[in-house]
Design a protein around this motif. Structure first.
Motif, short mmCIF file in Angstrom:
data_model
loop_
_atom_site.label_atom_id
_atom_site.label_comp_id
_atom_site.label_asym_id
_atom_site.label_seq_id
_atom_site.Cartn_x
_atom_site.Cartn_y
_atom_site.Cartn_z
N LEU A 1 4.35 2.79 -4.08
CA LEU A 1 3.61 1.46 -4.20
C LEU A 1 4.96 0.85 -4.97
O LEU A 1 5.74 -0.33 -4.80
N THR B 1 1.03 -1.69 -0.57
CA THR B 1 -0.08 -0.12 0.43
C THR B 1 1.11 0.90 -0.24
O THR B 1 2.01 1.45 0.79
N ALA B 2 0.48 2.04 -0.52
CA ALA B 2 0.73 3.39 -0.42
C ALA B 2 0.04 4.67 -0.63
O ALA B 2 -1.09 4.69 -1.66
N ALA C 1 -2.47 -3.31 -9.48
CA ALA C 1 -2.62 -2.41 -8.91
C ALA C 1 -4.27 -1.58 -9.02
O ALA C 1 -4.27 -2.10 -10.20
N ALA D 1 4.16 4.00 2.50
CA ALA D 1 4.42 3.59 1.46
C ALA D 1 5.34 1.98 1.79
O ALA D 1 6.28 1.87 2.51
#
Length: 408
Positions: free
Chosen positions: A153, A43-44, A134, A405
């Motif tokens: 990410l 995750t970012a 993504a 991130a």
């Protein structure tokens, strides 16, 4: 395929039902696209710039925070030497890490990822093949750093898969900046990437080559306020020239004063040499830089003192400076379209009526979003009010999250 645990999701998102369904969907689509039975999840976040508008590229100060909107990815290593990424809603990109020279520079996600790969290799770090699916709920091209969220990410994947965590948040950020500067030809700073990479509210200084940051304890909610982002409609995709002019003009002034960036010279240097600078807008933008740095320092003092009303006063002053001196509320290319200005005046009329709260242009400006700080008990009323003009789907009550991130 095991998705992140409820304990992990609760820590990152503050809930589990929606986020669990989101990761389950991600896992299913990753397996369908690439055939992997197992995956690592990353995750970012997107970011909000609380104060410090257009200061990072000239070595200034910023208070920023990561937000609950994020880009997530399911990924797995391969031995193909290819980086394959399918971002939901976009075309798949495929990069041969041994043949970057065949990729055309300019706009496009392929060029962005190629630029980050080149930076990783140029700095002596490692890269290998991987597949990634993504998806994101970060508002695209609207000032909350959808590009930086995606960049961070990718860097989190590269760091985890191939570098045993040796890359720092500053390395992540510089890779993203390098890709934007050298492969997108956009004169971006490091603020967006640092805020997305580190997570939480952070005070940032960009004077040194490696940005210096300090996590701070700050929340609008603690002061009884909600933080609402309003997407005004027009995106940022065609405004690279307008963005690049801001750092370029500031650096032009710095050069005249004997420095490389405005952080190399003083406010007094500027005021004593105004007659030597024949670009009035560059002067105004440089005044904004020095005064904005002062405001960031004062916000830091107010945060430490728990003085939310002082914070709001400085945010209002900052927004006015962005409007009048930095001049990033609208673009001269199309003077009939001023969505940011319209959203600001409509919000100001509402705030004047209730007697509390502030609003300002958010992020890069010219188009995209505004930020409004609204008394918590008035949040829904404001959402309903501003949705009349911009649509409920474009109004986002936000929270600042602590996680940057990372691999989950």
């Amino acid at each position: 395929m095991n998705i992140p645990s409820n304990e992990t999701l609760s820590r990152v998102y503050g809930e589990t039902e929606k986020s669990s369904a989101r990761y389950a969907d991600l896992a299913e689509k990753f397996e369908a696209q690439y055939g992997h039975k197992e995956a690592a999840f990353f995750t970012a976040p997107g970011r909000t710039e609380i104060i410090g508008n257009h200061t990072d590229h000239n070595g200034g100060l910023v208070l920023a925070g990561s937000i609950t909107l994020d880009t997530i990815g399911a990924a797995a290593k391969t031995d193909t030497g290819l980086v394959r990424i399918l971002s939901e809603g976009y075309r798949e990109l495929i990069i041969d890490i041994n043949d970057l020279g065949g990729i055309k520079k300019g706009k496009g996600t392929t060029a962005l990822v190629a630029g980050m790969i080149e930076y990783v290799l140029r700095t002596g770090h490692k890269i290998g093949g991987f597949d990634c699916y993504a998806k994101t709920n970060v508002i695209p091209a609207a000032g909350v750093s959808s590009s930086a969220s995606f960049e961070m990410l990718v860097m989190a994947i590269i760091n985890d898969f191939f570098n045993d965590g040796a890359l720092t948040c500053a390395d992540y950020a510089k890779a993203g900046q390098y890709a934007e500067n050298k492969w997108w030809f956009k004169s971006s700073g490091l603020m967006d990437q640092m805020a997305c990479a580190v997570g939480g509210p952070i005070m940032l200084s960009f004077r040194d080559p490696d940005p210096v940051y300090e996590k701070v304890s700050f929340s609008f909610a603690d002061g009884g306020y909600s933080y609402v982002i309003v997407n005004t409609g027009k995106g940022h995709a065609d405004l690279s020239a307008e963005y690049s002019e801001i750092p370029d003009e500031m650096k032009l002034v710095a050069k005249i004063l004997g420095g490389q960036r405005l952080c190399d010279v003083s406010f007094d240097d500027l005021l004593m040499n105004v007659d030597k600078i024949d670009n009035d807008r560059a002067i105004l933008r440089s005044i904004h830089f020095f005064e904005e740095n002062r405001r960031v320092r004062e916000v830091g003092e107010a945060v430490r003192a728990g003085d939310i009303e002082k914070v709001l006063t400085l945010l209002e002053e900052s927004g006015r400076s962005s409007y009048e001196l930095l001049q990033n509320v609208y673009t001269n290319a199309d003077p009939t379209e001023e969505k940011i200005a319209l959203a600001l005046v409509l919000t100001e009329l509402y705030l004047k009526k209730i007697g509390r709260g502030v609003c300002r242009v958010h992020g890069g400006g010219f188009a995209g979003v505004i930020a409004a700080v609204i008394p918590m008990e008035k949040e829904q009323e404001y959402v309903d009010y501003i949705s009349r003009w911009f649509g409920r789907e474009n109004v986002y009550p936000m929270n600042i999250r602590a996680t940057g991130a990372v691999r989950l």
